[in-house]
Scaffold this active site. Structure first.
Site, PDB file in Angstrom:
ATOM      1  N   SER A  65       0.802  -1.237   0.000  1.00 55.77           N
ATOM      2  CA  SER A  65       0.000   0.000   0.000  1.00 55.77           C
ATOM      3  C   SER A  65       0.831   1.282   0.000  1.00 55.77           C
ATOM      4  CB  SER A  65      -0.942   0.012   1.204  1.00 55.77           C
ATOM      5  OG  SER A  65      -1.999  -0.865   0.976  1.00 55.77           O
ATOM      6  N   LYS A  68       0.528   3.277  -3.026  1.00 49.25           N
ATOM      7  CA  LYS A  68      -0.690   4.056  -3.311  1.00 49.25           C
ATOM      8  C   LYS A  68      -0.435   5.561  -3.301  1.00 49.25           C
ATOM      9  CE  LYS A  68      -3.757   0.535  -1.335  1.00 49.25           C
ATOM     10  NZ  LYS A  68      -4.494   0.115  -0.134  1.00 49.25           N
ATOM     11  N   TYR A 193      -2.167  -3.449 -10.951  1.00 50.23           N
ATOM     12  CA  TYR A 193      -2.188  -3.112  -9.516  1.00 50.23           C
ATOM     13  C   TYR A 193      -1.290  -4.062  -8.714  1.00 50.23           C
ATOM     14  CZ  TYR A 193      -4.063  -2.664  -4.743  1.00 50.23           C
ATOM     15  OH  TYR A 193      -4.188  -2.511  -3.384  1.00 50.23           O
ATOM     16  N   TYR A 245      -4.477   3.909   7.666  1.00 47.71           N
ATOM     17  CA  TYR A 245      -5.845   3.362   7.655  1.00 47.71           C
ATOM     18  C   TYR A 245      -6.639   3.800   8.868  1.00 47.71           C
ATOM     19  CZ  TYR A 245      -3.841   0.906   3.876  1.00 47.71           C
ATOM     20  OH  TYR A 245      -3.203   0.631   2.716  1.00 47.71           O
ATOM     21  N   VAL A 263       1.118  -3.788   3.881  1.00 46.95           N
ATOM     22  CA  VAL A 263       1.013  -5.075   4.582  1.00 46.95           C
ATOM     23  C   VAL A 263       2.289  -5.923   4.535  1.00 46.95           C
ATOM     24  CG1 VAL A 263      -1.458  -5.563   4.674  1.00 46.95           C
ATOM     25  CG2 VAL A 263      -0.179  -6.072   2.595  1.00 46.95           C
TER      26      VAL A 263
END
Ligand code: DON
Length: 309
Positions: A65, A68, A193, A245, A263
C-alpha cells in the site's frame, strides 16, 4: 536536534524489536507469509545526502500500500486534481483498508479516499499509457527517479501470488465497474495493480522517496522538482488523514508524522522540511500496520520532538 547517528538508531531498533513478538506477518497474500516476523530496520535520509540506518537494512520489501501514495502523485501529475477527485474522494473511512461496505452506501459510489484499496484501484486505473506494460513502466521510472536507483523492479513471485488470490480486490473492481468509476478490463487492472504493489526496495531507498515528499517534491541532490509542490502537499495530507488506515487518528496524536504503511510491514515517513524515513518490520497489528515499526516511530518522534502538531 534531529537524530544524527546510526548508533542512536540502533538503540531504538533494539527496544522496538521486542514488539515484533506482538504481531503476525500477512498471509492473505501467500508470498508475504514467508517474511521473518522478527526483522526490523530503519533508514533516515536527509536532503543533503546524509543517511543513517539500523537493523536488517539490506532486506528488500514490496511496497504494497505504500505504492498508493506514489501512484496518486503520478496520476495527479498526469490528470490534474479536478479529474482525479471527481473519481475518488478526500475523506478518511474509519474502515479496514479492504472494506467494500461504504461503496454500497454512498452515492455516487466513488471510493472515499485513494489510500484504501477501492480508491487505489481507481487511481491505478487512471495511470496514463498505451498498455499495461507502458503504464507500469511509467510508474516504475517515477519510483526509480525518486529513489535514485535505476535497478528497482517488481518481485514477480509476490505479484503472481497476489494476482492469484486477489478475490476481494476483484470484487471491488467489479463494483466500481458497475458504477462506471472504472471502465477497463478487471483482469488487466488487477495485473497492473498487483505489479505496482510488488515493486520492491530496501528501507534506504524507501527513506529517499519519503525525503522527496518531505522536501515538497524536490530532490536537493539533483536540484530537480520531481513532484510539483501542491501535489506533494496533497499526498502528505492523505498520509496524515488516511496513511495508517483506521489507525491514522491515533498515529497522528502519538507520532504526528505523515506516513504510509503497507502489509509487507513497510512504513514510509516524511518529516516535513527535514527528512524521509523508511522502515521495515513485517509483523503486523490487527489493522495491517507494522507493530514494531509504529513503536520505532513513536520512540523517534518522542525523543527528537518530530510531531508536526
Ligand atoms: O491490495 C492489497 O490488499 C495489497 N496489495 C496492499 C494492501 C496493503 O498494503 C494494506 N496496508 N496496510
Amino acid at each position: 536536534m534531529p537524530c544524527q547517528s546510526s548508533d542512536e538508531l540502533n538503540i531504538l531498533v533494539k527496544e522496538a524489536r521486542e514488539y515484533t513478538k506482538e504481531g503476525k506477518v500477512a498471509n492473505y497474500i501467500p508470498a508475504l507469509g514467508r517474511a521473518n516476523p522478527h526483522d526490523l530496520s530503519i533508514a533516515i535520509q536527509y536532503p543533503d545526502g546524509q543517511c543513517i540506518s539500523a537493523g536488517d537494512i539490506e532486506r528488500k520489501i514490496s511496497l504494497q500500500s505504500i505504492s498508493k501514495v506514489i501512484s496518486l502523485a503520478l496520476v495527479l501529475m498526469d490528470r490534474g486534481s479536478n479529474y482525479v477527485f471527481e473519481r475518488v474522494g478526500m475523506e478518511p473511512t474509519g474502515d479496514p483498508f479492504n472494506s467494500i461496505a461504504k461503496l454500497e452506501t454512498l452515492s455516487p459510489a466513488k471510493p472515499l479516499n485513494p489510500m484504501i484499496n477501492a480508491g487505489a484501484l481507481v487511481v491505478t486505473h487512471m495511470i496514463k499509457g498505451n498498455s499495461i506494460e507502458d503504464r507500469f513502466q511509467r510508474l516504475l521510472s517515477f519510483i526509480r527517479e525518486m529513489a535514485n536507483d535505476s535497478t528497482i523492479d517488481y518481485c514477480e513471485d509476490v505479484a503472481q501470488s497476489e494476482f492469484k488470490t486477489a478475490y476481494l480486490n476483484r470484487a471491488l473492481c467489479y463494483f466500481l465497474k458497475q458504477h462506471h468509476i472504472i471502465e477497463e478490463d478487471v483482469e488487466k487492472l488487477i495485473d497492473l495493480y498487483t505489479k505496482q504493489c510488488a515493486i520492491e526496495m530496501n528501507c534506504l531507498e524507501l527513506a529517499r522517496i519519503g525525503m522527496i515528499f518531505a522536501m515538497d517534491g524536490v530532490d536537493l541532490e539533483s536540484g530537480k522538482q520531481i513532484i510539483p509542490v501542491h501535489i506533494s502537499r496533497i499526498c502528505k495530507t492523505f498520509m496524515v488523514t488516511c496513511g495508517m488506515y483506521n489507525a491514522s487518528g491515533e498515529f497522528a496524536i502519538k507520532i504526528g508524522i505523515p506516513a504510509k504503511s503497507g502489509v509487507s510491514g513497510g512504513i514510509m515517513g516524511a518529516v516535513p522540511g527535514k527528512f524521509g524515513i523508511g522502515i521495515f518490520g513485517p509483523a503486523l497489528d490487527e489493522k495491517g500496520n507494522s507493530v514494531a515499526g509504529i513503536k520505532l516511530l513513536e520512540l523517534l518522534s518522542r525523543n527528537y520532538k518530530l510531531s508536526m502538531f
